[in-house]
Design a protein around this motif. Structure first.
Motif, mmCIF file in Angstrom:
data_model
loop_
_atom_site.group_PDB
_atom_site.id
_atom_site.type_symbol
_atom_site.label_atom_id
_atom_site.label_comp_id
_atom_site.label_asym_id
_atom_site.label_seq_id
_atom_site.Cartn_x
_atom_site.Cartn_y
_atom_site.Cartn_z
ATOM 1 N N ALA A 38 0.855 -1.224 0.088
ATOM 2 C CA ALA A 38 -0.172 -0.113 -0.031
ATOM 3 C C ALA A 38 0.855 1.297 -0.070
ATOM 4 C CB ALA A 38 -1.138 -0.097 1.301
ATOM 5 N N GLY A 39 2.033 1.315 0.561
ATOM 6 C CA GLY A 39 3.059 2.335 0.574
ATOM 7 C C GLY A 39 3.441 2.860 -0.645
ATOM 8 N N LYS A 40 3.359 1.947 -1.724
ATOM 9 C CA LYS A 40 3.942 2.139 -2.899
ATOM 10 C C LYS A 40 2.849 2.839 -3.799
ATOM 11 C CE LYS A 40 7.249 -1.572 -3.210
ATOM 12 N NZ LYS A 40 7.669 -2.808 -4.099
ATOM 13 N N VAL A 41 1.479 2.688 -3.436
ATOM 14 C CA VAL A 41 0.385 3.266 -4.194
ATOM 15 C C VAL A 41 0.168 4.650 -3.582
ATOM 16 C CG1 VAL A 41 -2.071 3.150 -4.645
ATOM 17 C CG2 VAL A 41 -0.815 0.929 -4.293
ATOM 18 N N THR A 42 0.343 5.812 -4.451
ATOM 19 C CA THR A 42 0.153 7.184 -4.302
ATOM 20 C C THR A 42 -1.174 7.730 -4.636
ATOM 21 O OG1 THR A 42 1.222 7.983 -6.323
ATOM 22 C CG2 THR A 42 2.698 7.438 -4.270
ATOM 23 N N ARG A 43 -1.698 9.012 -4.362
ATOM 24 C CA ARG A 43 -2.850 9.365 -4.813
ATOM 25 C C ARG A 43 -2.606 9.499 -6.430
ATOM 26 N NH1 ARG A 43 -4.531 14.869 -1.820
ATOM 27 N NH2 ARG A 43 -4.466 13.493 -0.193
ATOM 28 N N ALA B 154 -2.335 5.092 -17.259
ATOM 29 C CA ALA B 154 -2.348 3.713 -16.190
ATOM 30 C C ALA B 154 -1.613 4.131 -14.989
ATOM 31 C CB ALA B 154 -1.752 2.434 -16.821
ATOM 32 N N GLY B 155 -2.260 3.563 -13.834
ATOM 33 C CA GLY B 155 -1.606 3.884 -12.639
ATOM 34 C C GLY B 155 -0.979 2.489 -12.175
ATOM 35 N N GLY C 236 3.211 -10.222 -5.813
ATOM 36 C CA GLY C 236 3.294 -8.848 -5.349
ATOM 37 C C GLY C 236 3.022 -7.526 -6.065
ATOM 38 N N LEU C 237 3.494 -6.594 -5.502
ATOM 39 C CA LEU C 237 3.557 -5.109 -6.057
ATOM 40 C C LEU C 237 4.806 -4.704 -6.285
ATOM 41 C CD1 LEU C 237 1.525 -2.776 -7.033
ATOM 42 C CD2 LEU C 237 1.565 -1.955 -4.667
#
Length: 229
Positions: free
Chosen positions: A7-12, A90-91, A127-128
């Protein structure tokens, strides 16, 4: 991968863009028979939702079903995916595993490069990953190399089986029109008399004229009906 770290890799900024789920099976036979793999690929939508994407933001690209991942030829879906990533739409890109996206290192690294330039994340079943991060990109590169090597091994294994059958005289090949295999796997004439008649007429015409098309007025019967050339 730890959910907090992922989740920490995903930004707004990532969440403001769409999530692209790429789905592919290599052959139509796999599409029909290996339905569990397809279901697992579609199920990745829940992973994107868990990371913060709305259901309406998830775009599924599944037009490459039955296409090999060995190259981009004929894979309009993959080419569309690369274009969307390149335009910054794409995000995140989701695929069950590297081999679903590409089994060719050139295609795979091109996608990684574009993802790194546009800040696009990649998610697989393990994983991400952030392709802009050295460690993540190194791991993704290794996965791509292993996927390409796996394709080589699969082809070598299949070819080895074919050659082994051929050496034993057990390799069954498609036969030309007019010939079939009987119950003992022997090559015999097609039992359909109309097919036999058509083939004989072709051979007789060629022997007499040197051309299969010379006797333009000839007639023969196929399925009980007279056919003129």
């Amino acid at each position: 991968m730890d959910a907090t770290a992922a989740a920490g890799k995903v930004t707004r900024e990532h969440l403001q863009r769409d999530a692209y789920l790429y789905i592919r099976q290599s052959t139509l036979k796999q599409v029909i028979n290996n339905t569990e793999s397809t279901q697992r690929q579609y199920a990745l939508r829940s992973r994107a939702i868990a990371l913060g994407w709305d259901h309406s933001q998830i775009i599924v690209i599944d037009t490459d079903q039955g296409q090999s991942g060995a190259s981009t030829e004929g894979r309009d879906g993959f080419q569309r995916l690369v274009a969307e990533v390149g335009m910054g739409h794409a995000g995140i890109v989701l695929g069950l595993e590297v081999s679903r996206l590409a089994r060719n290192n050139t295609d795979w690294h091109r996608l990684l490069e574009i993802c790194a330039l546009t800040g696009t994340l990649i998610l697989d079943e393990d994983g991400l990953y952030d392709p802009g991060n050295f460690n993540d990109r190194l791991l993704l590169g290794l996965k791509g190399t292993m996927s390409e090597a796996e394709l080589h091994l699969l082809k070598a294994r299949l070819r080895g089986g074919v050659l082994s059958k051929a050496r034993r005289g057990e390799l069954v090949q498609p036969l030309p029109v007019g010939l079939v295999y009987d119950h003992a796997e022997r090559v015999v004439l097609d039992p359909d008399t109309s097919v036999q008649q058509a083939i004989r007429h072709l051979l007789v015409t060629f022997a007499a004229t040197g051309s299969a098309y010379a006797d333009s007025g000839a007639q023969f019967r196929v399925g009980g009906q007279a056919v003129s050339r």
